[in-house]
Design a protein around this motif. Structure first.
Motif, PDB file in Angstrom:
ATOM      1  N   LEU A 173       0.830  -1.165   0.014  1.00 12.78           N
ATOM      2  CA  LEU A 173      -0.009  -0.011  -0.043  1.00 12.78           C
ATOM      3  C   LEU A 173       0.860   1.402   0.187  1.00 12.78           C
ATOM      4  N   ILE A 174       1.823   1.050   0.728  1.00 11.04           N
ATOM      5  CA  ILE A 174       2.690   2.412   0.828  1.00 11.04           C
ATOM      6  C   ILE A 174       3.550   2.429  -0.551  1.00 11.04           C
ATOM      7  N   GLN A 175       3.875   1.433  -1.196  1.00 13.64           N
ATOM      8  CA  GLN A 175       4.665   1.506  -2.250  1.00 13.64           C
ATOM      9  C   GLN A 175       3.514   1.900  -3.406  1.00 13.64           C
ATOM     10  N   GLY A 176       2.461   1.473  -3.144  1.00 19.91           N
ATOM     11  CA  GLY A 176       1.384   2.058  -4.065  1.00 19.91           C
ATOM     12  C   GLY A 176       1.207   3.597  -4.078  1.00 19.91           C
ATOM     13  N   TYR A 177       1.007   3.857  -2.600  1.00 15.62           N
ATOM     14  CA  TYR A 177       0.871   5.439  -2.596  1.00 15.62           C
ATOM     15  C   TYR A 177       2.270   6.141  -3.180  1.00 15.62           C
ATOM     16  N   ASP A 178       3.168   5.641  -2.879  1.00 15.40           N
ATOM     17  CA  ASP A 178       4.516   6.272  -3.741  1.00 15.40           C
ATOM     18  C   ASP A 178       4.330   6.588  -5.160  1.00 15.40           C
ATOM     19  N   PHE A 179       3.759   5.598  -5.922  1.00 15.51           N
ATOM     20  CA  PHE A 179       3.380   5.685  -7.262  1.00 15.51           C
ATOM     21  C   PHE A 179       2.324   6.840  -7.408  1.00 15.51           C
ATOM     22  N   TYR A 180       1.451   6.754  -6.491  1.00 13.31           N
ATOM     23  CA  TYR A 180       0.250   7.842  -6.638  1.00 13.31           C
ATOM     24  C   TYR A 180       0.896   9.260  -6.544  1.00 13.31           C
ATOM     25  N   TYR A 181       1.907   9.315  -5.561  1.00 14.53           N
ATOM     26  CA  TYR A 181       2.162  10.739  -5.068  1.00 14.53           C
ATOM     27  C   TYR A 181       3.241  11.028  -6.166  1.00 14.53           C
ATOM     28  N   LEU A 182       4.019  10.286  -6.961  1.00 10.89           N
ATOM     29  CA  LEU A 182       4.736  10.606  -8.070  1.00 10.89           C
ATOM     30  C   LEU A 182       4.097  11.107  -9.198  1.00 10.89           C
ATOM     31  N   TRP A 183       2.899  10.217  -9.350  1.00 13.84           N
ATOM     32  CA  TRP A 183       2.121  10.492 -10.639  1.00 13.84           C
ATOM     33  C   TRP A 183       1.317  11.825 -10.446  1.00 13.84           C
ATOM     34  N   LYS A 184       0.772  12.075  -9.051  1.00 22.55           N
ATOM     35  CA  LYS A 184       0.014  13.365  -8.836  1.00 22.55           C
ATOM     36  C   LYS A 184       1.168  14.589  -8.947  1.00 22.55           C
TER      37      LYS A 184
END
Length: 431
Positions: A173-184
């Motif tokens: 989930l944290i790694q998933g959020y990293d992706f989200y953060y970088l995407w955003k």
RNA sequence: GGGGGAAUACCAAAGCGGCCAACUGGGACGGACUGUAAAUCCGUUGACUUAUGUCUUCACAGGUUCGAAUCCUGUUUCCCCCA
């Protein structure tokens, strides 16, 4: 602009990708990231595949982002690991992150004005501010436990009966959020990774879709294997590190030089940036004269030069010629002291004073007792080795254990004792 | 808690009173061949200034015996079966 996928494909570096990635890339410059776990204070050659992937991405005109997992490193990725991992403390982690960042800077172009210059991020920067409560409200809400549990990497742990802690379970989930953060925030729409990362990456694309309805892409590269089934990147001495302090450039060079024929074709595609025509020509040469090992030499040259430097490569090459070629006492004597020491960097050294050296009566004592049993664990072993023809001093075979010592000291102070082909020790006679 | 079995060198595994520093296989190391490879063949694999020699070893501590890895007693550890 679209050559990235094709490039990976012919290099055998494409394991899997989300279907519309190719089309996405064709639309113009894109940004992709790949994460590195700071579990040690240096990258090892297993990480090199990821580095090369980013490198090709940049060479295709896109923008690579290297992420160092200062935050995720605190948790530990459970993917395909059999047991709960130990947590690293913050201090070690900070140190590791700093070291890895420095190494990455050698491969990717972070400088310059070009729009696709590489950048480096640390997920600790955004994760550390995030409170637990905020995280589970804002992020956790979007992903179901069912979804997370269905991942292969997690399932395996559950089926093993080893279980995994909530901490490790949260990792994806944290790694998933990293992706989200970088995407955003960084317009980074692609995540690259090893094939074991597929599950984690896809959690990210899923999160982006559910949180913002956005689309993001995943691409994985295959795990590097060896033809004989042993683990890639390990030698008797452990991992092959990029840090010259941990793995000397000579040892590094040797690692690549010793790659088996079956693996060489695969590795030259993955670990060098040589183009297809060059590689195919080298393969043809290699097939014609396999004993020349042109592939291995080329891989070793390219990778050593890239990771260390041209100078280090030349030094390693020279050292290899001396150590394994048909060199003689004269060749050794022709080296100046600095080169000599560089060639034998990492070889155990024993200091002996002039007086003690003068009192040594025979070769046997010299190579065993007087040198603290550096090369042999007992006199018996040393004697047997000598009688078996396995010992040389200054590149000359010793055949009589009782033989007198009358060797010319190299550079006036060194003796090179050799057991077999690959084991050396240096005796330094000091005033 | 009761019953049975096992512990031997880096690993596996023989030996079951003298012929045992201990068969054999793997590994490791060395030699020949070779490409610093693979395959193959050969040698070494407890220590000692190599010796048909001495010393220290077969879980640990004692004992029986002229003599023990081998027999006996106790201890520890591991495995299996029954509760």
């Amino acid at each position: 602009m679209n050559s990235f996928i094709q490039e990976l494909r012919w290099r055998g570096m494409l394991q899997d990708m989300t279907p519309d990635l190719e089309e996405h890339l064709s639309k113009g410059m894109a940004s992709a990231y790949l994460g590195f776990d700071p579990t040690a204070d240096s990258l090892h050659i297993g990480h090199l595949v990821g580095v090369m992937t980013l490198l090709h991405f940049q060479r295709s005109g896109h923008q690579p982002v290297a992420l160092v997992g200062g935050a995720t490193g605190m948790i530990g990725d459970p993917s395909f690991k059999s047991a709960e991992r130990n947590l690293l403390d913050k201090l070690t982690l900070d140190h590791n992150v700093a070291c890895i960042q420095k190494q990455l800077a050698k491969f990717l172009d972070f400088s310059g004005q070009q729009p696709n210059k590489a950048s480096l991020v640390n997920n600790y920067d955004w994760m550390s501010q995030f409170t637990f409560l905020d995280f589970i409200r804002e992020v956790g809400k979007h992903i179901t436990v069912n979804y997370m549990m269905s991942k292969d990497s997690v399932k395996r742990r559950l089926e093993d009966g080893n279980g995994l802690s909530f901490t490790e379970f949260s990792y994806q989930l944290i790694q998933g959020y990293d992706f989200y953060y970088l995407w955003k925030n960084k317009n980074c729409s692609i995540q690259l990774g090893g094939s074991d990362q597929w599950g984690n990456i896809v959690t990210g694309t899923e999160l982006i879709r559910r949180m913002d309805g956005g689309s993001a892409f995943a691409l994985t590269v295959p795990l590097i294997t060896k033809a004989d089934g042993t683990k890639f990147g390990k030698t008797e001495g452990g991992s092959v590190w990029l840090d010259p302090e941990k793995t000397s450039p000579y040892a590094f060079y040797q690692f690549w030089l010793n790659v088996s024929d079956e693996d060489a074709s695969k590795y030259i595609r993955i670990f060098t940036v040589l183009d297809q025509a060059t590689i195919e020509r080298l393969e043809k040469d290699h097939a014609e004269a396999p004993h020349q090992r042109v592939l291995q030499k080329e891989i070793a040259k390219e990778v050593t030069t890239m990771v260390h430097s041209k100078v280090e490569y030349e030094m390693a090459l020279k050292a290899s010629e001396i150590l394994f070629g048909k060199s003689s006492t004269e060749d050794l004597a022709s080296l100046d002291e600095r080169t000599f020491l560089a060639v034998f960097d990492g070889v155990p050294q024993v200091q002996l004073t002039q007086e003690i050296y003068a009192t040594i009566e025979n070769v046997l004592d010299l190579v065993s007792e007087k040198t603290n049993y550096t090369l042999f664990s007992s006199k018996g072993e040393a004697r047997k080795m000598i009688l078996g023809g396995g010992v040389s001093i200054n590149k000359e075979k010793v055949d009589d254990p009782q033989g007198k010592i009358n060797y010319t000291l190299l550079q006036g102070k060194y003796l090179l004792v050799q057991k077999g082909k690959k084991n050396y020790a240096i005796v330094a006679v000091t005033a």
